[in-house]
Design a protein around this motif. Sequence first.
Motif, PDB file in Angstrom:
ATOM      1  N   PHE A  30       0.814  -1.217   0.000  1.00 48.85           N
ATOM      2  CA  PHE A  30       0.000   0.000   0.000  1.00 48.85           C
ATOM      3  C   PHE A  30       0.850   1.270   0.000  1.00 48.85           C
ATOM      4  N   GLY A  31       2.117   1.149  -0.354  1.00 46.67           N
ATOM      5  CA  GLY A  31       3.003   2.311  -0.357  1.00 46.67           C
ATOM      6  C   GLY A  31       4.105   2.163   0.675  1.00 46.67           C
ATOM      7  N   ASN A  32       5.030   3.100   0.651  1.00 48.50           N
ATOM      8  CA  ASN A  32       6.227   3.016   1.490  1.00 48.50           C
ATOM      9  C   ASN A  32       5.971   3.235   2.971  1.00 48.50           C
ATOM     10  N   ASP A  33       4.787   3.689   3.335  1.00 49.92           N
ATOM     11  CA  ASP A  33       4.503   3.986   4.736  1.00 49.92           C
ATOM     12  C   ASP A  33       3.838   2.835   5.481  1.00 49.92           C
ATOM     13  N   THR A  34       3.138   1.952   4.792  1.00 56.42           N
ATOM     14  CA  THR A  34       2.366   0.905   5.470  1.00 56.42           C
ATOM     15  C   THR A  34       3.066  -0.443   5.369  1.00 56.42           C
ATOM     16  N   LEU A  35       3.571  -0.889   6.495  1.00 62.82           N
ATOM     17  CA  LEU A  35       4.240  -2.182   6.593  1.00 62.82           C
ATOM     18  C   LEU A  35       3.185  -3.243   6.875  1.00 62.82           C
ATOM     19  N   VAL A  36       3.134  -4.262   6.017  1.00 62.81           N
ATOM     20  CA  VAL A  36       2.108  -5.301   6.098  1.00 62.81           C
ATOM     21  C   VAL A  36       2.767  -6.650   6.354  1.00 62.81           C
ATOM     22  N   PHE A  37       2.246  -7.359   7.334  1.00 59.87           N
ATOM     23  CA  PHE A  37       2.728  -8.702   7.656  1.00 59.87           C
ATOM     24  C   PHE A  37       1.685  -9.707   7.209  1.00 59.87           C
ATOM     25  N   LYS A  38       2.155 -10.765   6.545  1.00 59.49           N
ATOM     26  CA  LYS A  38       1.263 -11.779   5.987  1.00 59.49           C
ATOM     27  C   LYS A  38       1.763 -13.174   6.324  1.00 59.49           C
ATOM     28  N   VAL A  39       0.843 -14.115   6.275  1.00 63.57           N
ATOM     29  CA  VAL A  39       1.174 -15.529   6.287  1.00 63.57           C
ATOM     30  C   VAL A  39       0.427 -16.122   5.099  1.00 63.57           C
ATOM     31  N   ASN A  81       0.391 -15.175   2.131  1.00 58.90           N
ATOM     32  CA  ASN A  81      -0.154 -14.052   1.361  1.00 58.90           C
ATOM     33  C   ASN A  81      -1.476 -13.516   1.915  1.00 58.90           C
ATOM     34  N   LYS A  82      -1.773 -13.814   3.185  1.00 57.26           N
ATOM     35  CA  LYS A  82      -2.969 -13.299   3.863  1.00 57.26           C
ATOM     36  C   LYS A  82      -2.510 -12.367   4.993  1.00 57.26           C
ATOM     37  N   VAL A  83      -3.058 -11.168   5.023  1.00 55.10           N
ATOM     38  CA  VAL A  83      -2.660 -10.149   5.995  1.00 55.10           C
ATOM     39  C   VAL A  83      -3.081 -10.537   7.409  1.00 55.10           C
ATOM     40  N   PHE A  84      -2.120 -10.397   8.357  1.00 55.14           N
ATOM     41  CA  PHE A  84      -2.491 -10.568   9.759  1.00 55.14           C
ATOM     42  C   PHE A  84      -2.172  -9.332  10.597  1.00 55.14           C
ATOM     43  N   LEU A  85      -1.389  -8.381  10.052  1.00 54.96           N
ATOM     44  CA  LEU A  85      -1.105  -7.159  10.793  1.00 54.96           C
ATOM     45  C   LEU A  85      -0.607  -6.087   9.844  1.00 54.96           C
ATOM     46  N   LEU A  86      -1.028  -4.845  10.106  1.00 55.68           N
ATOM     47  CA  LEU A  86      -0.549  -3.684   9.349  1.00 55.68           C
ATOM     48  C   LEU A  86      -0.116  -2.620  10.346  1.00 55.68           C
ATOM     49  N   THR A  87       0.918  -1.864   9.990  1.00 54.50           N
ATOM     50  CA  THR A  87       1.339  -0.748  10.819  1.00 54.50           C
ATOM     51  C   THR A  87       1.893   0.359   9.938  1.00 54.50           C
ATOM     52  N   SER A  88       1.812   1.562  10.422  1.00 53.17           N
ATOM     53  CA  SER A  88       2.325   2.715   9.696  1.00 53.17           C
ATOM     54  C   SER A  88       3.737   3.018  10.154  1.00 53.17           C
ATOM     55  N   LEU A  89       4.624   3.280   9.213  1.00 53.90           N
ATOM     56  CA  LEU A  89       5.976   3.684   9.585  1.00 53.90           C
ATOM     57  C   LEU A  89       6.017   5.177   9.914  1.00 53.90           C
ATOM     58  N   GLU A  90       5.049   5.918   9.399  1.00 55.70           N
ATOM     59  CA  GLU A  90       4.967   7.348   9.674  1.00 55.70           C
ATOM     60  C   GLU A  90       4.466   7.599  11.097  1.00 55.70           C
ATOM     61  N   ASN A  91       3.498   6.817  11.545  1.00 59.34           N
ATOM     62  CA  ASN A  91       2.960   6.879  12.910  1.00 59.34           C
ATOM     63  C   ASN A  91       3.061   5.487  13.522  1.00 59.34           C
ATOM     64  N   PRO A  92       4.262   5.112  13.956  1.00 59.73           N
ATOM     65  CA  PRO A  92       4.492   3.716  14.366  1.00 59.73           C
ATOM     66  C   PRO A  92       3.980   3.345  15.754  1.00 59.73           C
ATOM     67  N   ASN A  93       3.037   4.090  16.295  1.00 60.78           N
ATOM     68  CA  ASN A  93       2.507   3.752  17.618  1.00 60.78           C
ATOM     69  C   ASN A  93       1.135   3.102  17.564  1.00 60.78           C
ATOM     70  N   SER A  94       0.819   2.485  16.429  1.00 60.59           N
ATOM     71  CA  SER A  94      -0.439   1.755  16.324  1.00 60.59           C
ATOM     72  C   SER A  94      -0.291   0.655  15.290  1.00 60.59           C
ATOM     73  N   PHE A  95      -1.164  -0.318  15.394  1.00 58.27           N
ATOM     74  CA  PHE A  95      -1.226  -1.364  14.371  1.00 58.27           C
ATOM     75  C   PHE A  95      -2.649  -1.858  14.257  1.00 58.27           C
ATOM     76  N   ASN A  96      -2.961  -2.444  13.112  1.00 57.77           N
ATOM     77  CA  ASN A  96      -4.252  -3.093  12.887  1.00 57.77           C
ATOM     78  C   ASN A  96      -4.033  -4.595  12.981  1.00 57.77           C
ATOM     79  N   ALA A  97      -4.895  -5.255  13.750  1.00 57.21           N
ATOM     80  CA  ALA A  97      -4.796  -6.703  13.923  1.00 57.21           C
ATOM     81  C   ALA A  97      -6.177  -7.320  13.822  1.00 57.21           C
ATOM     82  N   LYS A  98      -6.229  -8.486  13.241  1.00 58.56           N
ATOM     83  CA  LYS A  98      -7.481  -9.229  13.121  1.00 58.56           C
ATOM     84  C   LYS A  98      -7.865  -9.739  14.511  1.00 58.56           C
ATOM     85  N   CYS A  99      -9.188  -9.863  14.732  1.00 59.62           N
ATOM     86  CA  CYS A  99      -9.648 -10.296  16.045  1.00 59.62           C
ATOM     87  C   CYS A  99     -10.993 -10.991  15.912  1.00 59.62           C
TER      88      CYS A  99
END
Length: 117
Positions: free
Chosen positions: A22-31, A33-51
Motif C-alpha cells: 500500500f506504499g512506502n509507509d504501510t508495513l504489512v505482515f502476511k502468512v 499471502n494473507k494479511v495478519f497485521l498492518l502498521t504505519s511507519l509514519e505513525n508507528p505507535n499503532s497497528f491493525n490486527a485481526k480479532c
Amino acid sequence: MNIETLRTYCLNKLGATESFPFGNDTLVFKVANKVFLLTSLENPNSFNAKCNPEKAVLLREKYPEIVPGYHMNKKHWNTVYYDGSLSEKLLKELVDDSYQLVYEGLPKSLKQEIENL
C-alpha cells in the motif's frame, strides 16, 4: 513495544513475511499471502490486527487504546494504539491472536507447506 520489536515479533511467526503493498509507509505482515497485521511507519505507535468479533467488542470496551480497525472491516479488525499504557504481554497476545485467526483459515495444504519451512 516499539516498531522494531513489533516487526521482529511478527517475522518470528511461522511463514510470516513483510511487504509494502500500500506504499512506502504501510508495513504489512502476511502468512501465506494473507494479511495478519498492518502498521504505519509514519505513525508507528499503532497497528491493525485481526480479532474474533466477540473478543474485539470486549477489548474495545475494556481498553480505550483499542478501537475498530481504521480502513478495515470493523467487525474483524482492531486498531491498537500503544504508547506504553498497554502491557507488552497484551500487545503480543493481540498479534498472536491475529496470526492464529489467519493461519487457521488457511487450507490444510498451505498449512503443511508452512510447517515444512
